[in-house]
Every structure is written in structure tokens, then in C-alpha cells.
Design an enzyme around this catalytic site. Structure first.
Site, PDB file in Angstrom:
ATOM      1  N   SER A 140      38.793   5.511  24.421  1.00 52.48           N
ATOM      2  CA  SER A 140      37.539   4.871  25.470  1.00 52.48           C
ATOM      3  C   SER A 140      38.570   3.343  25.429  1.00 52.48           C
ATOM      4  O   SER A 140      38.686   2.842  24.668  1.00 52.48           O
ATOM      5  CB  SER A 140      36.388   5.112  25.004  1.00 52.48           C
ATOM      6  OG  SER A 140      35.623   4.515  26.100  1.00 52.48           O
ATOM      7  N   TYR A 150      30.588   2.798  17.613  1.00 54.29           N
ATOM      8  CA  TYR A 150      31.617   3.650  19.145  1.00 54.29           C
ATOM      9  C   TYR A 150      32.997   2.777  19.275  1.00 54.29           C
ATOM     10  O   TYR A 150      33.947   3.594  19.297  1.00 54.29           O
ATOM     11  CB  TYR A 150      30.698   4.035  19.900  1.00 54.29           C
ATOM     12  CG  TYR A 150      31.387   4.782  20.725  1.00 54.29           C
ATOM     13  CD1 TYR A 150      31.383   6.471  20.886  1.00 54.29           C
ATOM     14  CD2 TYR A 150      31.758   4.168  22.298  1.00 54.29           C
ATOM     15  CE1 TYR A 150      32.150   7.106  20.755  1.00 54.29           C
ATOM     16  CE2 TYR A 150      32.728   5.150  23.179  1.00 54.29           C
ATOM     17  CZ  TYR A 150      33.103   6.959  23.386  1.00 54.29           C
ATOM     18  OH  TYR A 150      33.308   7.553  23.516  1.00 54.29           O
TER      19      TYR A 150
END
Length: 316
Positions: A140, A150
């Protein structure tokens, strides 16, 4: 019938489903992995019927040792080799680190980091023995930002994939980190994360992202950042202060209980818990504007300095 097989984790939705469709269209036989057995079997039947490829399923929870072991067993099968592994399964957390349940934090790292490492290890060993194979690890743009668990996990995926690519490329194995931004999938809805004021052009199409990822991997690239806007972003983030990145995150992401604004989402999108972003970077919804503002500020400072120098009388 194809003589190539792909294993796809998190295959029933979002990027995983797009990978399944496109690989089946290319003639790959599919091994589909997810937790929802009923949905998984329906997907397998649909892929087999529509594309005429062989499909099999592994119903597995990849935050458990048993679930990972079931996929590793298939990856290590010498009689039915796997030619492409897509590590796509993932989820996010809607709470700040200190507000999260510690077990939830463990599961996030287990899935994004340890599971990706273990499956890549098994696949890479089998592929190097055959002197050929491909691995795509879904990361990501969040991995380029210091914004929490994350993003830290996705940073690990990016660097792990680049390092493994360097180690294996002489063995005929290509490892690619797919580094997308916001995508129209179910990721944010499942994670309970709301995105505020993301501009329409910042949302990527899952099929486009997968098409670029497969192309980059086939061409031997270690990373793939789909869309020029996000390529600009990742370049700009290297020069952006962490405080500015965190400001953009706080301004544009929202956990339950922090408000309800969902303005400027793409037309036709759900208002609460929007169905977007499998493996994506929720901290970057305002990032392009932030980069532009940063560049503009630097240009103004540079212009003032230049004007000041020109106004000074010559010396000597």
C-alpha cells in the site's frame, strides 16, 4: 487447459477477485484461498464455468498456524507446482493504536507480515528449485507513511518484497510489491474506516490496478505503483515532513465515533463505511494536494530568496 497455476489469498473480494478474473482469463488454473467457504466455492464454480479453467479452494483463516499450513502444503506440492502466488489477504483497524485491542493488533501483523513471509518462503523455495516462478505481495502507499500499525506492516511488505526480488531474480523468480492507493473495493467497509473528502480522481479501479500489477511482475519489476498521481505522491513523500503526513491522515481518515462526513466520495458510493480500498492507503486521500502545497511553499521561499539576492547591490 492451462499448465500454469496461481494461488490467490483473499480471493473472494476486491483485488483478490480481480486477480482471479484476470488470471483465469489468461488461462491460469486457480487455487482460491479465503475464510468464507460458501462464497469461496461459489467463486470457484463461477471461474471454472466462465473461463474453462480448473479451480480448487482452500478455506483457511490466515491468522492461524493451521490456516497458513494448509496453503503452504499446496505451495510445496511438487506434482502440481504453483507458478504464481498472490499474497493479497489483509485488513485494517479503525482505531488508534492505544485504543485497539492488543489481540487485534497481533492479528493484523500476523496476517500482513508473518503470513506473507511464511507463504513467500514456501513458494520461493519451490520456485527456485524449478528455476522459475512469480510472487506478488499486495502492499500500500500507506507503507511510505509513518502513520500506524497498518502503514508499518505495509512498509515491511514493500521492503521485504524488494529484498527478496534482488535475492531471487538470478533464479528466474520475480517478486513484486504492488503499492496501490485508494481502490474501489470492500476494504474500508470491512475495517470500519471512513474516508473523508477524497476526490473522485483519487479512487483507482481494481481491474486497472491488477492489470498493471501483472504486467509489472511479468516484466520483472520489484515494485508497481499504479497511476501517475500515486507515483508523484510516493516521490513527494520522501521530502515531506512526518508532521505534514500525519496532518493529512488526521484530516482525511475517520474511525467510528469521530464524525460522519463522507463528502466528495465517488458518485454512487455508499456513505458510511464505503466499499473501497483493498490493500490501499487510507492516509493518502489528501496527499496529492498536500504534495502540491508543499512544492508551492518551497517555490515561494525560493522565489523570495532569489528576489532578495537580486535586490542586493553588487560587491567589489
Amino acid at each position: 487447459m492451462s499448465n500454469h497455476t496461481a494461488v490467490i489469498t483473499g480471493s473472494t473480494a476486491g483485488l483478490g477477485a480481480a486477480f482471479a478474473r484476470q488470471l483465469a482469463a489468461q488461462g491460469y488454473d486457480l487455487v482460491l484461498v479465503a475464510r468464507d467457504g460458501q462464497r469461496l466455492r461459489m467463486q470457484a464454480e463461477s471461474m471454472a464455468s466462465q473461463y474453462g479453467v480448473k479451480t480448487s479452494v482452500i478455506v483457511a483463516d490466515l491468522v492461524t498456524d493451521d490456516g497458513v499450513a494448509a496453503v503452504q502444503e499446496r505451495l510445496a506440492d511438487r506434482t502440481n507446482p504453483v507458478h504464481l502466488l498472490v499474497n493479497n489477504a489483509g485488513h485494517g483497524l479503525a482505531t488508534d493504536f492505544i485504543d485497539s485491542d492488543l489481540d487485534d493488533e497481533r492479528k493484523l501483523l500476523r496476517l500482513h507480515v508473518q503470513t506473507t513471509m511464511e507463504l513467500s518462503h514456501t513458494a520461493a523455495r519451490a520456485m527456485t528449485r524449478r528455476r522459475g516462478g512469480r510472487i506478488i505481495n499486495v502492499a500500500s502507499v500507506a507503507g511510505y507513511t509513518p502513520t500506524g500499525t497498518y502503514s508499518a506492516a505495509k512498509s515491511w511488505v514493500i521492503n521485504f518484497s524488494k529484498g527478496l526480488h534482488s535475492q531471487l531474480r538470478s533464479s528466474g523468480v520475480t517478486v513484486t510489491a504492488l503499492v496501490p492507493g485508494l481502490i474501489r473495493t470492500e476494504f474500508h467497509q470491512r475495517s470500519g474506516i471512513k474516508i473523508k473528502s477524497a476526490k473522485r480522481w483519487m479512487w483507482l479501479d481494481a481491474d486497472d490496478v491488477v492489470r498493471q500489477a501483472l504486467t509489472a511482475n511479468a516484466q520483472g519489476a520489484s515494485t508497481c505503483v499504479p497511476a501517475r498521481s500515486y507515483q508523484m505522491l510516493t516521490a513527494g513523500l520522501r521530502f515531506m515532513p512526518d508532521s505534514m503526513v500525519q496532518w493529512a491522515v488526521d484530516k482525511r481518515t475517520e474511525s467510528p465515533g469521530r464524525g460522519e462526513s463522507t463528502e466528495d466520495q465517488p458518485e454512487g458510493s455508499p456513505s458510511a463505511g464505503a466499499e473501497y480500498g483493498d490493500g490501499t492507503a487510507e492516509p493518502t486521500t489528501e496527499a496529492i494536494n498536500t504534495v502540491d502545497a508543499y512544492k508551492s511553499a518551497k517555490a515561494k521561499i525560493s522565489a523570495r530568496s532569489s528576489t532578495k539576492r537580486e535586490s542586493q547591490p553588487p560587491t567589489g
